[in-house]
Write an enzyme that holds these catalytic residues in place. Structure first.
Site, PDB file in Angstrom:
ATOM      1  N   TYR A  26       0.837  -1.482   0.277  1.00 47.96           N
ATOM      2  CA  TYR A  26       0.279  -0.142  -0.426  1.00 47.96           C
ATOM      3  C   TYR A  26       0.812   1.466  -0.171  1.00 47.96           C
ATOM      4  O   TYR A  26       0.012   2.298  -0.468  1.00 47.96           O
ATOM      5  CB  TYR A  26      -0.777  -0.059   1.573  1.00 47.96           C
ATOM      6  CG  TYR A  26      -2.166  -0.266   1.183  1.00 47.96           C
ATOM      7  CD1 TYR A  26      -2.515  -1.794   0.883  1.00 47.96           C
ATOM      8  CD2 TYR A  26      -3.598  -0.087   1.939  1.00 47.96           C
ATOM      9  CE1 TYR A  26      -3.576  -2.619   0.442  1.00 47.96           C
ATOM     10  CE2 TYR A  26      -4.234  -1.086   1.570  1.00 47.96           C
ATOM     11  CZ  TYR A  26      -4.100  -2.658   0.929  1.00 47.96           C
ATOM     12  OH  TYR A  26      -5.634  -2.580   0.914  1.00 47.96           O
TER      13      TYR A  26
ATOM     14  N   LYS B 289       4.089 -15.523   0.988  1.00 53.44           N
ATOM     15  CA  LYS B 289       4.302 -15.771  -0.108  1.00 53.44           C
ATOM     16  C   LYS B 289       5.542 -16.383  -0.733  1.00 53.44           C
ATOM     17  O   LYS B 289       6.427 -16.177  -1.001  1.00 53.44           O
ATOM     18  CB  LYS B 289       3.871 -14.985  -0.385  1.00 53.44           C
ATOM     19  CG  LYS B 289       4.079 -15.566  -2.722  1.00 53.44           C
ATOM     20  CD  LYS B 289       2.725 -16.996  -2.520  1.00 53.44           C
ATOM     21  CE  LYS B 289       3.268 -17.321  -3.705  1.00 53.44           C
ATOM     22  NZ  LYS B 289       1.423 -18.676  -4.314  1.00 53.44           N
TER      23      LYS B 289
ATOM     24  N   ASP C 140      -2.168 -18.134  -0.419  1.00 52.12           N
ATOM     25  CA  ASP C 140      -3.050 -18.422  -1.252  1.00 52.12           C
ATOM     26  C   ASP C 140      -2.950 -19.943  -0.856  1.00 52.12           C
ATOM     27  O   ASP C 140      -4.171 -19.584  -0.818  1.00 52.12           O
ATOM     28  CB  ASP C 140      -2.741 -18.810  -2.251  1.00 52.12           C
ATOM     29  CG  ASP C 140      -1.028 -19.958  -2.860  1.00 52.12           C
ATOM     30  OD1 ASP C 140      -0.499 -19.595  -1.675  1.00 52.12           O
ATOM     31  OD2 ASP C 140      -0.057 -20.371  -4.232  1.00 52.12           O
TER      32      ASP C 140
ATOM     33  N   ASP D  55      -5.600  -7.471   4.457  1.00 47.91           N
ATOM     34  CA  ASP D  55      -6.699  -6.595   3.823  1.00 47.91           C
ATOM     35  C   ASP D  55      -8.261  -8.095   2.509  1.00 47.91           C
ATOM     36  O   ASP D  55      -9.279  -7.876   3.047  1.00 47.91           O
ATOM     37  CB  ASP D  55      -6.302  -5.768   2.624  1.00 47.91           C
ATOM     38  CG  ASP D  55      -7.967  -4.496   1.589  1.00 47.91           C
ATOM     39  OD1 ASP D  55      -8.834  -4.522   2.823  1.00 47.91           O
ATOM     40  OD2 ASP D  55      -7.738  -5.339   0.569  1.00 47.91           O
TER      41      ASP D  55
ATOM     42  N   ASP E  27     -11.501  -9.682   4.813  1.00 49.20           N
ATOM     43  CA  ASP E  27     -13.226  -9.126   3.347  1.00 49.20           C
ATOM     44  C   ASP E  27     -13.396 -11.336   3.757  1.00 49.20           C
ATOM     45  O   ASP E  27     -14.279 -11.059   3.888  1.00 49.20           O
ATOM     46  CB  ASP E  27     -12.532  -9.270   2.355  1.00 49.20           C
ATOM     47  CG  ASP E  27     -12.797  -7.352   2.270  1.00 49.20           C
ATOM     48  OD1 ASP E  27     -12.899  -7.014   3.178  1.00 49.20           O
ATOM     49  OD2 ASP E  27     -13.706  -7.001   1.487  1.00 49.20           O
TER      50      ASP E  27
HETATM   51  C1  IPM Z   1     -10.153  -1.764   4.466  1.00 47.51           C
HETATM   52  C2  IPM Z   1     -10.747  -1.133   3.095  1.00 47.51           C
HETATM   53  C3  IPM Z   1      -9.528   0.019   3.015  1.00 47.51           C
HETATM   54  C4  IPM Z   1      -8.274  -0.600   2.354  1.00 47.51           C
HETATM   55  C5  IPM Z   1      -9.412   0.709   1.529  1.00 47.51           C
HETATM   56  C6  IPM Z   1     -10.943   2.235   1.576  1.00 47.51           C
HETATM   57  C7  IPM Z   1      -8.628   1.859   1.063  1.00 47.51           C
HETATM   58  O1  IPM Z   1     -10.949  -1.942   2.075  1.00 47.51           O
HETATM   59  O2  IPM Z   1      -9.908  -0.499   5.622  1.00 47.51           O
HETATM   60  O3  IPM Z   1     -10.185  -3.352   4.295  1.00 47.51           O
HETATM   61  O4  IPM Z   1      -8.172  -1.103   1.762  1.00 47.51           O
HETATM   62  O5  IPM Z   1      -7.594  -0.754   3.896  1.00 47.51           O
HETATM   63 MN    MN Z   2     -11.139  -3.580   2.519  1.00 50.08          MN
END
Ligand code: IPM
Ligand code: MN
Length: 364
Positions: free
Chosen positions: A143, A193, A225, A249, A253
């Site tokens: 990032y 990785k 992975d 990240d 999710d």
């Molecule tokens: C998160 C989000 C953020 C990230 C975005 C909105 C920049 O997806 O907080 O997980 O990628 O960190």
């Molecule tokens: Mn995210």
């Protein structure tokens, strides 16, 4: 003695203001029932700040955040900002906020509530009893790494980012993961990785070095992975998952769907304690459902719970908030994202009210 805490509230965009309103209800209640006094300062951040001032993270917002005891952030972004130059986008403001407050550790617990076992798309035998936390590095890696950009090379454009970590960056996030594991099931899974990436090899070697100070915690390494696959196959094998910024990240999710909905996942972004931490639901601004009173406020409410635990050192209130959510879910109330046939569909504000009511009852 009254405990005064200043909280900067960044409601942001989309469903942000709605879920924030439910969070504020809960904070008001905590104030009424405990010896806290909250000074909640609302500031513009994200798309709303772009609309008003042309930038996602105004100086005034930064200064207020820095002076507060904690930052509560709801959600930012929306399609209308997607075509802006990158530095003007809401997401860039969020990265700047994380960097400015040096919140290098992002904690994302994924706990499966028994009453929501049917809400996930995954089989309930696989899910039952899942209780893990993703410890995501938040201020480095892909990032933030340089060089980055899009440039002309020869007769075509080339885009590039850099995944870079120093030993000290890996050491400090690994330490957070081991300390957390020590208070849990004493297991860290470090996702990398290292079979392909040099940066991952350094990550792995450094994590091994840190682990020597934690002989009571077991350490395993998993390729990212495979970790993504294992998280769906058998999530109960995990306790603390430690990962680089982008890997974390993605895994967080994925982990959210174990809980039934991304509307359930809270997070805390913490640093070394010299600057305030940020509390933020993992979900985004969900512009498609904004303003309809259907968003799930639970991630926001659980994020406030994490604020009590990590910034105000009050595990009791954290636990009460958690149990209030659990009781409301056990009673069958559901927002649309976690609705199942036979349960009771409620809106954002009703869900907030039910949780507040439970919180009053289960006051410790
Ligand atoms: C998160 C989000 C953020 C990230 C975005 C909105 C920049 O997806 O907080 O997980 O990628 O960190
Ligand atoms: Mn995210």
């Amino acid at each position: 003695m009254e405990l005064t805490k200043t909280i900067t509230l960044l409601s942001g965009d989309g469903i942000g203001p709605e879920v924030s309103a439910e969070g504020v209800k809960l904070l008001n209640l905590v104030e009424k029932e405990f010896k806290y006094k909250f000074e909640i300062i609302k500031k513009d951040f994200g798309g709303i700040a772009i609309d008003k001032f042309g930038v996602p993270f105004p100086e005034d917002t930064l200064n207020t955040c820095k002076k507060s005891n904690a930052v509560l952030l709801a959600a930012i972004g929306g399609p209308k900002y997607d075509s802006l130059p990158r530095e003007k986008r809401p997401e860039s403001g969020l990265l700047e906020l994380r960097a400015s407050l040096n919140t290098f550790a992002n904690l994302r617990p994924a706990i499966v509530f028994d009453s929501l076992l049917d809400s996930s798309t995954i089989k309930k035998e696989v899910l039952a009893g899942t209780d893990l936390i993703v410890v995501r590095e938040l201020t480095g890696g892909l990032y933030f790494g340089k060089p980055k950009g899009i440039e002309k090379r020869g007769n075509e454009k080339v885009g590039f980012n850099t995944m870079v970590y120093s030993e000290s960056e890996v050491r400090r996030i690994a330490k957070v993961a081991f300390e957390i594991a020590r208070k849990r099931k004493k297991k860290v899974t470090s996702a990398d990785k290292a079979n392909v990436l040099d940066v991952s090899q350094l990550w792995k070697d450094t994590v091994i070095e840190v682990s020597k100070n934690y002989p009571d915690v077991s350490l395993e390494h998993m390729y990212i992975d495979n970790a993504a696959m294992q998280l769906i196959r058998n999530p109960k094998q995990f306790d603390v998952i430690l990962a680089e910024n982008l890997f974390g990240d993605i895994l967080s999710d994925e982990a959210s769907m174990l809980t039934g909905s991304i509307g359930m996942l809270p997070s805390a972004s913490i640093g070394d304690g010299t600057l305030p931490a940020i509390y933020e639901p993992v979900h985004g601004s969900a512009p498609d459902i904004a303003g309809k009173n259907i968003a799930n406020p639970i991630a926001m409410i659980l994020s406030i719970g994490m604020m009590f635990k990590y910034s105000f050192n009050n595990e009791k209130i954290h636990d009460s908030i958690f149990h209030s959510v659990e009781k409301v879910l056990n009673a069958g109330y559901r927002t649309k994202d976690i609705y199942q046939e036979g349960s009771k569909l409620v809106g954002t504000s009703e869900m907030g009210n039910f949780i507040c009511k439970e919180f009053s009852l289960c006051k410790v």
